[in-house]
Design a protein around this motif. Structure first.
Motif, mmCIF file in Angstrom:
data_model
loop_
_atom_site.group_PDB
_atom_site.id
_atom_site.type_symbol
_atom_site.label_atom_id
_atom_site.label_comp_id
_atom_site.label_asym_id
_atom_site.label_seq_id
_atom_site.Cartn_x
_atom_site.Cartn_y
_atom_site.Cartn_z
ATOM 1 N N PRO A 103 0.814 -1.225 0.000
ATOM 2 C CA PRO A 103 0.000 0.000 0.000
ATOM 3 C C PRO A 103 0.845 1.273 0.000
ATOM 4 O O PRO A 103 0.488 2.251 -0.666
ATOM 5 N N GLY A 104 1.962 1.276 0.713
ATOM 6 C CA GLY A 104 2.827 2.454 0.708
ATOM 7 C C GLY A 104 3.445 2.713 -0.650
ATOM 8 O O GLY A 104 3.534 3.851 -1.107
ATOM 9 N N ILE A 105 3.855 1.644 -1.313
ATOM 10 C CA ILE A 105 4.450 1.777 -2.643
ATOM 11 C C ILE A 105 3.409 2.279 -3.641
ATOM 12 O O ILE A 105 3.682 3.175 -4.448
ATOM 13 N N ILE A 106 2.216 1.724 -3.554
ATOM 14 C CA ILE A 106 1.132 2.179 -4.443
ATOM 15 C C ILE A 106 0.818 3.647 -4.172
ATOM 16 O O ILE A 106 0.609 4.440 -5.103
ATOM 17 N N GLY A 107 0.787 4.045 -2.896
ATOM 18 C CA GLY A 107 0.528 5.441 -2.548
ATOM 19 C C GLY A 107 1.576 6.376 -3.105
ATOM 20 O O GLY A 107 1.256 7.444 -3.627
ATOM 21 N N ILE A 108 2.855 5.978 -3.011
ATOM 22 C CA ILE A 108 3.931 6.802 -3.568
ATOM 23 C C ILE A 108 3.747 6.958 -5.075
ATOM 24 O O ILE A 108 3.880 8.057 -5.623
#
Length: 131
Positions: free
Chosen positions: A37-42
């Protein structure tokens, strides 16, 4: 703990080795899913992704997961997502409490408090400790 349990429960050396390999792969997959989720958010923030006619923005890093869920999931499923998150938190807490009870019973009560205790007594004391 999962890896050790798989080795100790194995029927043979080759089954133990397969169990360790499987558990290690699951650990890597778990951490990958945790970071996703953090990678997708970035990627959504840097790519100026449009969500609901607005550019996807995140004010604080703690809000990334909630913003992605809100951007991707339909509104009717928010309650389901909250129930799944609550269930996973309670499951993790229950596992930690169970481990702490076992450690207390076998490592503290049986060794230091009552070395002559029968198995049934240790189970009962561990259960009370967990409550």
């Amino acid at each position: 703990q999962v890896i050790v349990q798989r080795v100790l429960a194995a029927e043979s050396l080759s089954n133990g080795q397969k169990g360790v390999l499987f558990a290690a792969i699951m650990k890597v997959v778990g951490f990958t899913m945790l970071c996703m989720p953090g990678i997708i958010g970035i990627m959504m923030v840097k790519g100026d992704t449009i969500v609901n006619d607005r550019v996807f923005e995140v004010g604080k890093p703690d809000e990334v997961y909630a913003r992605i869920v809100k951007a991707v999931m339909p509104e009717w499923s928010f309650g389901f997502v909250a129930a799944v998150l609550l269930g996973s938190v309670l499951s993790t807490f229950n596992s930690a409490l169970n481990s702490a009870s076992t450690i207390f019973g076998l490592e503290i009560y049986q060794i230091y408090i009552n070395p002559e205790a029968a198995d049934g007594r240790i189970v009962m004391v561990s259960t009370i400790f967990g409550i």
